[in-house]
Design an enzyme around this catalytic site. Structure first.
Site, PDB file in Angstrom:
ATOM      1  N   ASP A  31       0.850  -1.191   0.000  1.00 32.10           N
ATOM      2  CA  ASP A  31       0.000   0.000   0.000  1.00 32.10           C
ATOM      3  C   ASP A  31       0.887   1.244   0.000  1.00 32.10           C
ATOM      4  OD1 ASP A  31      -3.220   0.516   0.962  1.00 32.10           O
ATOM      5  OD2 ASP A  31      -1.819   2.197   1.080  1.00 32.10           O
ATOM      6  N   ILE A  32       0.516   2.239  -0.789  1.00 31.81           N
ATOM      7  CA  ILE A  32       1.305   3.460  -0.927  1.00 31.81           C
ATOM      8  C   ILE A  32       1.254   4.300   0.351  1.00 31.81           C
ATOM      9  CG2 ILE A  32      -0.463   5.029  -1.841  1.00 31.81           C
ATOM     10  CD1 ILE A  32       1.525   5.722  -4.096  1.00 31.81           C
ATOM     11  N   ASN A  86     -12.834  -3.265   2.342  1.00 36.13           N
ATOM     12  CA  ASN A  86     -13.748  -2.137   2.505  1.00 36.13           C
ATOM     13  C   ASN A  86     -14.716  -2.108   1.332  1.00 36.13           C
ATOM     14  OD1 ASN A  86     -12.556  -1.052   4.897  1.00 36.13           O
ATOM     15  ND2 ASN A  86     -10.915  -0.159   3.669  1.00 36.13           N
ATOM     16  N   VAL A  95     -10.912   2.938  -3.851  1.00 37.64           N
ATOM     17  CA  VAL A  95     -10.543   2.390  -5.160  1.00 37.64           C
ATOM     18  C   VAL A  95     -11.545   1.283  -5.493  1.00 37.64           C
ATOM     19  CG1 VAL A  95      -8.774   1.243  -6.532  1.00 37.64           C
ATOM     20  CG2 VAL A  95      -8.098   2.932  -4.808  1.00 37.64           C
ATOM     21  N   HIS A  99     -10.267  -5.242  -3.424  1.00 35.32           N
ATOM     22  CA  HIS A  99      -8.922  -5.523  -2.908  1.00 35.32           C
ATOM     23  C   HIS A  99      -9.022  -5.892  -1.442  1.00 35.32           C
ATOM     24  CE1 HIS A  99      -9.818  -1.226  -2.597  1.00 35.32           C
ATOM     25  NE2 HIS A  99      -9.146  -1.237  -1.447  1.00 35.32           N
ATOM     26  N   HIS A 101      -7.069  -5.950   2.098  1.00 32.65           N
ATOM     27  CA  HIS A 101      -5.943  -5.389   2.847  1.00 32.65           C
ATOM     28  C   HIS A 101      -5.359  -6.476   3.756  1.00 32.65           C
ATOM     29  CE1 HIS A 101      -6.855  -0.964   2.247  1.00 32.65           C
ATOM     30  NE2 HIS A 101      -8.034  -1.478   1.929  1.00 32.65           N
TER      31      HIS A 101
HETATM   32  P1  AMP Z   1      -9.734   1.360   0.174  1.00 33.05           P
HETATM   33  O1  AMP Z   1      -9.845   2.608   1.011  1.00 33.05           O
HETATM   34  O2  AMP Z   1     -10.097   0.102   0.895  1.00 33.05           O
HETATM   35  O3  AMP Z   1     -10.425   1.510  -1.160  1.00 33.05           O
HETATM   36  O4  AMP Z   1      -8.173   1.179  -0.088  1.00 33.05           O
HETATM   37  C1  AMP Z   1      -7.491   1.765  -1.143  1.00 33.05           C
HETATM   38  C2  AMP Z   1      -6.054   1.676  -0.767  1.00 33.05           C
HETATM   39  O5  AMP Z   1      -5.262   1.855  -1.929  1.00 33.05           O
HETATM   40  C3  AMP Z   1      -5.595   2.749   0.247  1.00 33.05           C
HETATM   41  O6  AMP Z   1      -5.082   2.107   1.408  1.00 33.05           O
HETATM   42  C4  AMP Z   1      -4.531   3.519  -0.521  1.00 33.05           C
HETATM   43  O7  AMP Z   1      -3.477   3.936   0.300  1.00 33.05           O
HETATM   44  C5  AMP Z   1      -4.101   2.510  -1.569  1.00 33.05           C
HETATM   45  N1  AMP Z   1      -3.541   3.074  -2.783  1.00 33.05           N
HETATM   46  C6  AMP Z   1      -4.028   4.099  -3.518  1.00 33.05           C
HETATM   47  N2  AMP Z   1      -3.258   4.322  -4.599  1.00 33.05           N
HETATM   48  C7  AMP Z   1      -2.254   3.401  -4.544  1.00 33.05           C
HETATM   49  C8  AMP Z   1      -1.130   3.104  -5.385  1.00 33.05           C
HETATM   50  N3  AMP Z   1      -0.881   3.812  -6.503  1.00 33.05           N
HETATM   51  N4  AMP Z   1      -0.311   2.100  -5.020  1.00 33.05           N
HETATM   52  C9  AMP Z   1      -0.540   1.394  -3.882  1.00 33.05           C
HETATM   53  N5  AMP Z   1      -1.594   1.618  -3.065  1.00 33.05           N
HETATM   54  C10 AMP Z   1      -2.434   2.603  -3.390  1.00 33.05           C
END
Ligand code: AMP
Ligand code: ZN
Length: 113
Positions: A31-32, A86, A95, A99, A101
């Site tokens: 995760d970024i 989520n 996103v 996915h 976590h």
């Molecule tokens: P969610 O809030 O469950 O939709 O999680 C989306 C996750 O994607 C968050 O924890 C972000 O930090 C992560 N995220 C967003 N953009 C990127 C990226 N380019 N590379 C890796 N993780 C990302």
């Protein structure tokens, strides 16, 4: 595959990511914005927007099995870790490519926020 989906673009290697696992069905990357020492996202290569759109039990179940494999490899399996998905607004999904976590490496509070 969705053209404008961030995670589809990571899967296609159009956007860089720290990929820690890949096979024919899944990709996992760090995760970024990590919320724990270990914070990996496991995604199916098939574009599914959220758990609400999911229909394939095997595909969704496989997310957990990939995470368990990674937890062992990353050394948190015995100490413990959390896996979560989520879905939509109240859970803070940002996103819209499903996915899972994988969080670990520190004690994780319960209940989550
Ligand atoms: P969610 O809030 O469950 O939709 O999680 C989306 C996750 O994607 C968050 O924890 C972000 O930090 C992560 N995220 C967003 N953009 C990127 C990226 N380019 N590379 C890796 N993780 C990302
Ligand atoms: Zn996608």
């Amino acid at each position: 595959m969705a053209d404008d989906c961030l995670f589809c673009r990571i899967i296609r290697k159009e956007i860089p990511a720290n990929i820690v696992f890949e096979n024919d069905a899944y990709v996992a990357f760090r995760d970024i914005n990590p919320q724990a020492p270990l914070h990996v996202l496991v995604v199916p290569k098939e574009h599914v927007a959220s758990l609400n759109e999911a229909t394939d039990a095997g595909l969704i179940g496989g997310l957990s099995l990939v995470a368990a494999q990674l937890a062992k490899r990353e050394g948190v399996a015995e100490g413990g870790y959390r896996t979560l998905i989520n879905t939509n607004r109240d859970a803070g999904q940002t996103v819209f490519h499903v996915h899972l976590h994988l969080l670990g490496g520190r004690p994780l509070g319960w209940p989550p926020g």
